[in-house]
Design a protein around this motif. Structure first.
Motif, short mmCIF file in Angstrom:
data_model
loop_
_atom_site.label_atom_id
_atom_site.label_comp_id
_atom_site.label_asym_id
_atom_site.label_seq_id
_atom_site.Cartn_x
_atom_site.Cartn_y
_atom_site.Cartn_z
N UNK A 26 35.31 -16.15 37.18
CA UNK A 26 34.47 -15.62 36.15
C UNK A 26 33.63 -14.61 36.95
N UNK A 27 32.77 -15.00 37.97
CA UNK A 27 32.02 -13.93 38.65
C UNK A 27 32.79 -12.64 38.88
N UNK A 40 29.68 -12.87 28.54
CA UNK A 40 30.41 -11.79 27.95
C UNK A 40 31.98 -12.09 28.55
N UNK A 41 32.09 -12.57 29.63
CA UNK A 41 33.49 -12.97 30.18
C UNK A 41 34.29 -13.82 29.08
N UNK A 42 33.35 -14.92 29.06
CA UNK A 42 33.97 -16.15 28.07
C UNK A 42 34.29 -15.45 26.59
N UNK A 43 33.72 -14.86 26.11
CA UNK A 43 34.05 -14.16 24.89
C UNK A 43 35.26 -13.36 24.88
N UNK A 44 35.45 -12.45 25.95
CA UNK A 44 36.61 -11.76 26.11
C UNK A 44 37.75 -12.66 26.49
N UNK A 45 37.73 -13.76 27.26
CA UNK A 45 38.81 -14.59 27.54
C UNK A 45 39.18 -15.38 26.07
N UNK A 46 38.20 -15.65 25.34
CA UNK A 46 38.51 -16.49 23.90
C UNK A 46 39.34 -15.52 23.20
N UNK A 47 38.96 -14.24 22.96
CA UNK A 47 39.69 -13.36 22.29
C UNK A 47 40.96 -12.99 22.51
N UNK A 48 41.27 -12.97 24.03
CA UNK A 48 42.68 -12.85 24.51
C UNK A 48 43.36 -14.11 24.26
N UNK A 177 24.59 -25.48 23.34
CA UNK A 177 23.85 -26.30 24.36
C UNK A 177 24.73 -26.60 25.52
N UNK A 178 23.87 -26.43 26.71
CA UNK A 178 24.60 -26.87 27.83
C UNK A 178 26.12 -26.69 28.10
N UNK A 179 26.65 -25.34 27.39
CA UNK A 179 27.76 -24.73 27.61
C UNK A 179 29.04 -25.69 27.13
N UNK A 180 28.48 -26.71 26.06
CA UNK A 180 29.60 -27.73 25.65
C UNK A 180 29.47 -27.99 24.11
N UNK A 181 28.16 -27.86 23.60
CA UNK A 181 28.12 -28.36 22.16
C UNK A 181 27.20 -27.15 21.50
N UNK A 182 27.85 -26.96 20.24
CA UNK A 182 27.22 -25.79 19.39
C UNK A 182 26.49 -26.55 18.07
N UNK A 183 25.49 -25.90 17.72
CA UNK A 183 24.70 -26.38 16.69
C UNK A 183 24.19 -25.12 15.77
N UNK A 184 24.00 -25.09 14.56
CA UNK A 184 23.50 -24.02 13.45
C UNK A 184 21.91 -24.69 13.25
N UNK A 185 21.03 -23.95 13.86
CA UNK A 185 19.63 -24.10 13.43
C UNK A 185 18.76 -23.00 13.51
#
Length: 226
Positions: A26-27, A40-48, A177-185
């Motif tokens: 990723x680096x 930004x890399x994570x988002x591009x990977x997910x999109x692909x 949070x911690x690259x593992x869990x997402x929340x709406x707040x």
């Protein structure tokens, strides 16, 4: 059609695999695409992944496999000895309030409006009137929980999220949070800490070190089915 950055990343991964048989880190991808952060890399990977151009190999850290290449790849930089000029890019049309068309937004699973849960990535889409969306890239999440009910966000609603990595105090965000869990707040800063506030007196705020929280988007709208 892939964006220019998605094209660049796909080509970089393809070329590295062809050269060494090992996918880049990723680096290395961040540096190759001149991105400011690995998010930004994570988002591009997910999109692909969502478009079935690549897939992650199970039980192998950061291992990627290129499944297919686009029919037409637009180079990000001038290439030497090009036999024909690269096709011109066209600027995508941004929906306005006068646009009555429907846009299929990526639907990325359920997000907790209570205790953080893992945000799931999927192949589903949600049809949304274009007039509800402003400029920028958007995605949708199905709300799970009741901790945002005082903000009018109910269990089962669809949150329309504009992708961004920044937020101001008091804005409702998707926080990873911690690259593992997402929340709406609600997003707020407390010195070096980040506070994620619910909109339900039955829940307490969640406090994290700033490095533990990454903003993935801001609430842009809601859809509700009756």
């Amino acid at each position: 059609m892939l964006t220019r950055k998605q094209h660049e990343l796909l080509l970089f991964i393809h070329d590295r695999l062809a050269e060494s048989g090992v996918s880049p880190s990723f680096e290395e991808m961040k540096e190759a695409l001149d991105l400011k952060s690995k998010s930004g890399v994570h988002r591009l990977i997910r999109a692909l992944e969502e478009r079935d151009f690549i897939r992650r190999l199970p039980n192998r850290a950061r291992a990627l496999e290129v499944l297919r290449m686009p029919e037409r790849v637009i180079p990000a930089k001038p290439v030497q000895a090009a036999s024909t000029p690269a096709p011109a890019l066209t600027t995508p049309r941004i929906p306005t309030a006068a646009n009555d068309s429907v846009i299929e937004l990526p639907l990325h699973g359920r997000i907790a409006a209570g205790v953080p849960i893992e945000a799931l990535e999927g192949q589903a889409t949600l049809p949304v009137p274009a007039a509800l969306l402003g400029p920028g890239e958007h995605y949708a999440l199905e709300v799970s929980g009741d901790s945002m009910i005082e903000a009018g966000i109910l269990d089962g609603d669809y949150a329309l999220i504009r992708r961004t990595e920044t937020a101001r105090d008091g804005e409702i965000v998707v926080a990873l949070v911690d690259e593992a869990e997402a929340t709406l707040k609600y997003f707020r800063r407390e010195g070096q800490m980040i506070r994620l506030d619910p909109a339900n007196h039955a829940y307490t705020p969640q406090r994290y070190q700033s490095g533990q929280v990454r903003v993935q988007g801001k609430l842009a709208g809601l859809l509700r089915r009756y």
